[in-house]
Design an enzyme around this catalytic site. Structure first.
Site, PDB file in Angstrom:
ATOM      1  N   ASP A 346      14.821  19.677  28.210  1.00 10.15           N
ATOM      2  CA  ASP A 346      14.138  19.241  26.995  1.00 10.15           C
ATOM      3  C   ASP A 346      15.112  18.584  26.027  1.00 10.15           C
ATOM      4  O   ASP A 346      16.330  18.769  26.105  1.00 10.15           O
ATOM      5  CB  ASP A 346      13.456  20.423  26.310  1.00 10.15           C
ATOM      6  CG  ASP A 346      14.449  21.501  25.885  1.00 10.15           C
ATOM      7  OD1 ASP A 346      15.333  21.834  26.699  1.00 10.15           O
ATOM      8  OD2 ASP A 346      14.352  22.001  24.758  1.00 10.15           O
ATOM      9  N   GLU A 347      14.552  17.802  25.117  1.00 13.78           N
ATOM     10  CA  GLU A 347      15.249  17.237  23.963  1.00 13.78           C
ATOM     11  C   GLU A 347      16.574  16.539  24.322  1.00 13.78           C
ATOM     12  O   GLU A 347      17.638  16.881  23.805  1.00 13.78           O
ATOM     13  CB  GLU A 347      15.494  18.325  22.910  1.00 13.78           C
ATOM     14  CG  GLU A 347      14.196  18.841  22.306  1.00 13.78           C
ATOM     15  CD  GLU A 347      14.416  19.775  21.126  1.00 13.78           C
ATOM     16  OE1 GLU A 347      13.724  19.620  20.121  1.00 13.78           O
ATOM     17  OE2 GLU A 347      15.280  20.680  21.221  1.00 13.78           O
ATOM     18  N   ILE A 348      16.479  15.574  25.220  1.00 11.34           N
ATOM     19  CA  ILE A 348      17.638  14.719  25.468  1.00 11.34           C
ATOM     20  C   ILE A 348      17.725  13.731  24.308  1.00 11.34           C
ATOM     21  O   ILE A 348      16.799  12.949  24.073  1.00 11.34           O
ATOM     22  CB  ILE A 348      17.503  13.961  26.806  1.00 11.34           C
ATOM     23  CG1 ILE A 348      17.228  14.946  27.947  1.00 11.34           C
ATOM     24  CG2 ILE A 348      18.752  13.136  27.071  1.00 11.34           C
ATOM     25  CD1 ILE A 348      18.317  15.962  28.163  1.00 11.34           C
TER      26      ILE A 348
END
EC number: 3.2.1.52
Length: 589
Positions: A346-348
């Site tokens: 998640d959340e690159i």
């Protein structure tokens, strides 16, 4: 609600001698009787699918009450635990039960447990069905379950049926029960703040009491790496907050064993390639933008280096990244027998990868950030599958606006996506793409929301207005009340076929502003609300939401959890509990 034909089949397997209850059950679903209500009598949480109790009668529990069962390495400890609880709890309900003690029923001497399949392992989709019968005549009650894990659910129900001193138990009662959703979980983040083993065990114990079955352990993140991985010991030694804030293999074994004895799977998450700043303490060469200020001066939102303070992404272009990560994955798979492995993803944040010189060159030569993520997944997912694991990723890997991978890299038969944004809309996108979904919508299931922003030196609070009060001062505010959680339908807007791809749901406690001092109150009893909706639903037999009826029952259940050592927060003043209906928004009288 399951149909009568299905109940008849199950009853024939469980209790041929009480097949007459099948007819009563079916008629009850069509013509519900007032005597089925537990509000004025006894409380079971989560509410069973079917409970028949034609007459409010009870008998005393024998001082020599015992539980008999087949031998099973995880069931026997559960039986011993429940036997102690049943014999010593002496729960005194807040509202005195309207129950008559039968003068003709003998004291209950024994609960006999029968299990159809003693060998079924604790894994996703295991049958948790059970049936419980307490007759008006005879001194033996019967609990029959499809598996060991269903027997544990039935034991919990039985324990909640016992109250008073001397202990009493209802008679002439029959329960048939099974969950609507197979995946019912709690996610706890132990990276941002550390939780001791006892805190985790207490959480698992409370989960079991609420018939939840998955402890999703978000072990690592950018902030700390608190796990001692045998083949990569430097990650924990250098990436943890200190030597007394590390989970050693012996700790993991204790937690996993405790979970099995409580019917709770322990699902590990090693988040990557984002949220990996803590890895840089041991291997700085494989982590991009580590130990940098998360929001460089003058930058816009898209240029920040992390979604919150604590920077660092694994570099997909460095071969050593995969040497280290595969060692971690292999060891985690050995430590956790759970068939699911949560890989995060998640959340690159574009700015973090762009800050790395080797990635800059890759992008200058025509590569894209999405290709970087595809490289990472294609280099790790097959290895996870080779360890006989199903992979769980956060939804971002497929739905992120900026960095996502082509579905061809995510085999649907081996990949589950966990949704946390945009409510039912993202759930719909996932299942329509053919993937199984675990629902953790932040709008409903994030337990950390509404406690203000944890960032310091924030000038937005330096104003004489209430501008920040509307959302609790946090990105996912306001605070998620138990009623918000209870009324959420995780398959809302889905077709019947698409809804089958929703495995269940998880509440999530991220730990920016939580630690052991508040963990019980942050999780309970709000998570109990989700537990009931995923077990038996949030609607009555007519299809009407039952949140009004649930209030009094949840008050009682919260009170009982507190007596069992879970510091659950109150949902109402005690006066409301003592005066049922008087605190409602609509006068029921």
């Amino acid at each position: 609600m399951r149909n009568c034909e299905g109940k008849s089949s199950m009853f024939q397997v469980f209790f041929p001698s009480i097949l007459k209850f099948v007819i009563i059950a079916c008629l009850t679903l069509i013509f519900p009787a007032p005597t089925l209500s537990l509000q004025s009598a006894i409380n079971v949480w989560p509410k069973p699918i079917l409970l028949l109790w034609p007459k409010p009668l009870a008998t005393f529990l024998s001082p020599n009450f015992t539980i008999s069962s087949p031998n099973h390495q995880y069931l026997i400890p559960a039986i011993n635990r429940y036997l102690r609880l049943i014999q010593t709890e002496h729960h005194n309900p807040l509202v005195t039960p309207s129950v008559n003690i039968s003068t003709s029923s003998p004291p209950l001497q024994t609960l006999t447990i029968n299990i159809i399949d003693l060998t079924a392992p604790l894994q996703h989709g295991v049958n948790e069905t059970y049936a419980l019968s307490i007759s008006e005549v005879g001194a033996t009650a019967y609990l029959t379950a499809a598996t060991t894990w269903g027997a544990m659910r039935g034991l919990e129900t039985f324990s909640q049926l016992v109250w008073g001193d001397p202990s009493a138990v209802p008679v002439g009662l029959y329960v048939w029960d099974a969950p609507l959703f197979a995946h019912r979980g709690v996610m706890l983040d132990t990276s941002r703040n550390y939780y001791g083993v006892d805190d985790i065990l207490r959480t698992i114990e409370a989960m079991s009491a609420n018939k939840l079955n998955v402890f999703h352990w978000h072990i690592t993140d950018s902030h700390s790496f608190p796990l001692m991985v045998p083949s990569e010991p430097e990650l924990g030694a250098k990436g943890s907050y200190g030597p007394d804030m590390i989970y050693f293999p012996s700790d993991v074994a204790k937690i996993v064993q405790f979970g099995l004895e409580h019917g709770v799977r322990v699902l590990p998450e090693i988040d990557s390639p984002g949220h990996t700043g803590s890895w840089a303490e041991a291997y700085p060469e494989i982590v991009a933008c580590a130990n940098m200020f998360w929001w460089p001066a003058g930058s816009q939102g898209d240029d920040r280096l992390a979604s919150e303070p604590g920077t660092g992404h694994l570099n997909p272009l460095n071969p050593k990244t995969y040497q280290v990560l595969k060692n971690v994955i292999r060891d985690v798979a050995m430590l956790f027998p759970e068939p699911f492995y949560h890989g995060g993803a998640d959340e690159i944040i574009p700015g973090c990868w762009k800050a790395d010189p080797t990635i800059q060159t890759f992008l200058f030569d025509g590569g894209t950030l999405s290709q970087l993520l595809e490289t990472f997944v294609n280099s790790t997912l097959p290895y996870i599958l080779s360890l006989n694991r199903t992979v769980v990723y956060w939804e971002d890997v497929l739905l992120d606006e900026n960095i996502k991978i082509d579905p061809s890299f995510l085999p649907r038969e081996h990949t589950i996506l966990q949704t946390w944004n945009n409510g039912s809309n993202n759930t719909k996108k996932i299942v329509e793409a053919g993937y199984r979904a675990i629902v953790s919508s932040s709008e409903f299931y994030y337990l950390d929301c509404g406690h203000g922003n944890f960032l310091g030196n924030d000038s937005q609070y330096d104003q004489q207005t209430t501008a920040n009060s509307g959302n609790g001062g946090s990105w996912c505010g306001p605070f998620k009340t138990w009623q918000t959680i209870y009324n959420y339908d995780i398959t809302y807007g889905l077709s019947e076929d698409d809804a089958k791809l929703v495995l269940g749901g998880e509440v999530a406690l991220w730990s920016e502003q939580a630690d052991p001092t508040v963990v019980d109150a942050r999780i309970w009893p709000r998570t109990s609300a989700m537990a009931e909706t995923l077990w038996s639903g949030n609607r009555d037999e007519t299809g009407k939401k039952r949140y009004a009826e649930a209030t009094d029952r949840l008050n009682e259940w919260r009170y009982r959890m507190v007596s069992r050592g879970i510091k659950a927060e109150p949902i109402q003043p005690l006066w409301c509990v003592k005066n049922p209906g008087m605190c409602n928004t609509v006068n029921p009288f």
